[in-house]
Design an enzyme around this catalytic site. Sequence first.
Site, PDB file in Angstrom:
ATOM      1  CG  HIS A   9     -27.830   8.716  19.569  1.00 17.06           C
ATOM      2  ND1 HIS A   9     -28.809   9.249  19.378  1.00 17.06           N
ATOM      3  CD2 HIS A   9     -26.746   9.520  19.594  1.00 17.06           C
ATOM      4  CE1 HIS A   9     -29.146  10.364  20.254  1.00 17.06           C
ATOM      5  NE2 HIS A   9     -27.729  10.090  20.300  1.00 17.06           N
ATOM      6  N   GLY A  31       5.571  -2.326  14.656  1.00 14.71           N
ATOM      7  CA  GLY A  31       5.131  -1.393  14.110  1.00 14.71           C
ATOM      8  C   GLY A  31       3.891  -0.576  15.153  1.00 14.71           C
ATOM      9  NE  ARG A  32       1.394  -5.382  17.468  1.00  8.97           N
ATOM     10  CZ  ARG A  32       1.980  -6.286  17.191  1.00  8.97           C
ATOM     11  NH1 ARG A  32       2.013  -6.050  15.429  1.00  8.97           N
ATOM     12  NH2 ARG A  32       2.503  -7.552  17.360  1.00  8.97           N
ATOM     13  CD  GLU A  34      -0.308  -5.891  12.933  1.00  8.12           C
ATOM     14  OE1 GLU A  34      -1.040  -5.920  12.184  1.00  8.12           O
ATOM     15  OE2 GLU A  34       0.232  -4.882  13.739  1.00  8.12           O
ATOM     16  CD  GLU A  49      -1.336  -2.202   1.993  1.00  8.87           C
ATOM     17  OE1 GLU A  49      -0.399  -3.114   1.723  1.00  8.87           O
ATOM     18  OE2 GLU A  49      -2.074  -3.348   2.350  1.00  8.87           O
TER      19      GLU A  49
HETATM   20  O1  F6P Z   1       0.152  -4.979   8.561  1.00  9.39           O
HETATM   21  C1  F6P Z   1       1.519  -6.101   9.015  1.00  9.39           C
HETATM   22  C2  F6P Z   1       2.068  -5.015   9.198  1.00  9.39           C
HETATM   23  O2  F6P Z   1       3.022  -5.352   9.549  1.00  9.39           O
HETATM   24  C3  F6P Z   1       1.796  -4.254  10.821  1.00  9.39           C
HETATM   25  O3  F6P Z   1       2.700  -4.817  11.481  1.00  9.39           O
HETATM   26  C4  F6P Z   1       2.457  -2.645  10.188  1.00  9.39           C
HETATM   27  O4  F6P Z   1       2.409  -1.501  11.330  1.00  9.39           O
HETATM   28  C5  F6P Z   1       2.453  -2.024   8.931  1.00  9.39           C
HETATM   29  O5  F6P Z   1       2.437  -3.863   8.144  1.00  9.39           O
HETATM   30  C6  F6P Z   1       2.832  -1.802   7.868  1.00  9.39           C
HETATM   31  O6  F6P Z   1       3.679  -1.519   7.962  1.00  9.39           O
HETATM   32  P1  F6P Z   1       5.697  -0.864   7.383  1.00  9.39           P
HETATM   33  O7  F6P Z   1       5.558   0.147   8.617  1.00  9.39           O
HETATM   34  O8  F6P Z   1       7.332  -1.484   7.403  1.00  9.39           O
HETATM   35  O9  F6P Z   1       5.054   0.047   5.883  1.00  9.39           O
END
Ligand code: F6P
Length: 536
Positions: free
Chosen positions: A373, A256-257, A342, A201
Amino acid sequence: MQLPHWNRLADHAKQLRDIHLRELFDNDPQRFDKFSITSNPLLVDYSKNRITEETRSLLVELAREAELEAWRDKMFAGEIINNTEQRAVLHTALRNPASSQVSTEVERELAHMEALCERLQNGQWLGYNNSPITDIIVIGIGGSYLGPKLACEALKSYAADNISIHFVANIDAHVLDDVLTRVSAESTLFVVISKSFSTQETTENALTAANWIRRQSGNESCIEKQFVAITSNSDAARKFGIADENILSMWDWVGGRYSLWSTVGFPIALLIGMNNFRELLAGAYSMDEHFKTATLENNIPVILGLVGIWYINFLNFPHHAVLPYDHRLRSLPAYLQQLDMESNGKSVTRYGKEIDYITGPILFGEAGTNGQHAFHQLLHQGELIVPCDFIGFANAKHQYSHHHQILLANMLAQSQAMMAGRTHQETHDLLISQGESPQRAAELAPHMTFPGNRPSNTILAETLSPTTLGALLAMYEHKIFVQGIIWNINSFDQMGVELGKTLTSKLLPELCGETSEDNEDSSTKELIHFLRRYTD
Ligand code: F6P
């Protein structure tokens, strides 16, 4: 589950089955004092939970049996507790000014961030035709998106008003397209956040954005001037064309999280300034210290984690609603969905053995009063019991104080209604007092009765500041950690997201008609046929 207190809790749950929260409050005027904890800046009231002092003792013993304190200390010490990925878990070091493990690298990157922030704030960051930057488009997904977006929304009142920030995560280009139509190329800064710099993405959105700005400017230098990368894969960022001085590093010991405290928080610092960003870190650090030093019985994340386990594993309430009564925290449920689901949506132990208990709740939520609501009907009268967290602040950052009082009164009313309910008799008497006939009152009463006994926590603070937000988010991180330890799972990997990614790579060429779909299952094959038939 091997822990002896697991079975004791299962027995205890049978004894508590018929107790109503109303009764617990009626029988003990001190209940709030016994079941609330304050750790500046947060007050956590967990008295409206279906627990007694015995429940709490049993849960704390369970935590001791799981060696929670030892695991907590291992995390803070930087031991490799993410065993599947062979990594330390050191997001807490990012907010500890005295951290011996990582302070030099962290300080270097913070200084780098600060220099970039100053460049923007002083109006020295110029686009390809020397216009000052006015818009920032942040491109990233998951942990490289949810935390910065949440914090930027929550702390908008701390932002300089000459900068607008936009977030693009989804591969669905309706998002990018919409944002690009609202900015002008010469005054837009793109911040690409991706730890791996290989997430589909993010790389696709970044490429499309880069092509867009190239077209608009007719000038290749726009990428060097107007793109920043935050990544632990700086080679890929360089290859993309991003200038060295615009690449901020991040580290494999930050998941990441859990990364908004790192350079991933750069958009937050750009928006609210570095001093406020440091306050955010300081707020989280205060919660870290509380988590490390408070006794288990008086420890906010420990208690919240244990009470969550009580519901998920012993009372069979596997959902959890997060209800911030503050529009500024409207993205908190989405942020916590990643943080919690996650982390703890696992079905094998940290050593790979299948488990026979549920881990991780289904988490959802909505900012109050909107949720009232929509889905609160189910929370009050549905057969499913959904434990809730209410979150509110004594003060707002607008001038309409009466609105704020109404908002807070609604929050208190919801938790009280869930706790106490309204009995059939009370409802019937009310209807009669309102002039209904006995027959009509009898007909209506079952529909208007509220069973109550629906648990919730209420988390309050004086104001939503960087410090408060830091403490609140760290509180949830540690709560989730506590639960992961009791469940004996690795809360720090996310292998469950990989299969879908692999299958996407196989299906994309089939959807585009470049490879054959003949070997797909009949459902997937026919869905491809339909999509291909109607694709423009
Ligand atoms: O959805 C999986 C994941 O690896 C998450 O843990 C992470 O936050 C996200 O994709 C984005 O990953 P990156 O920072 O490597 O683009």
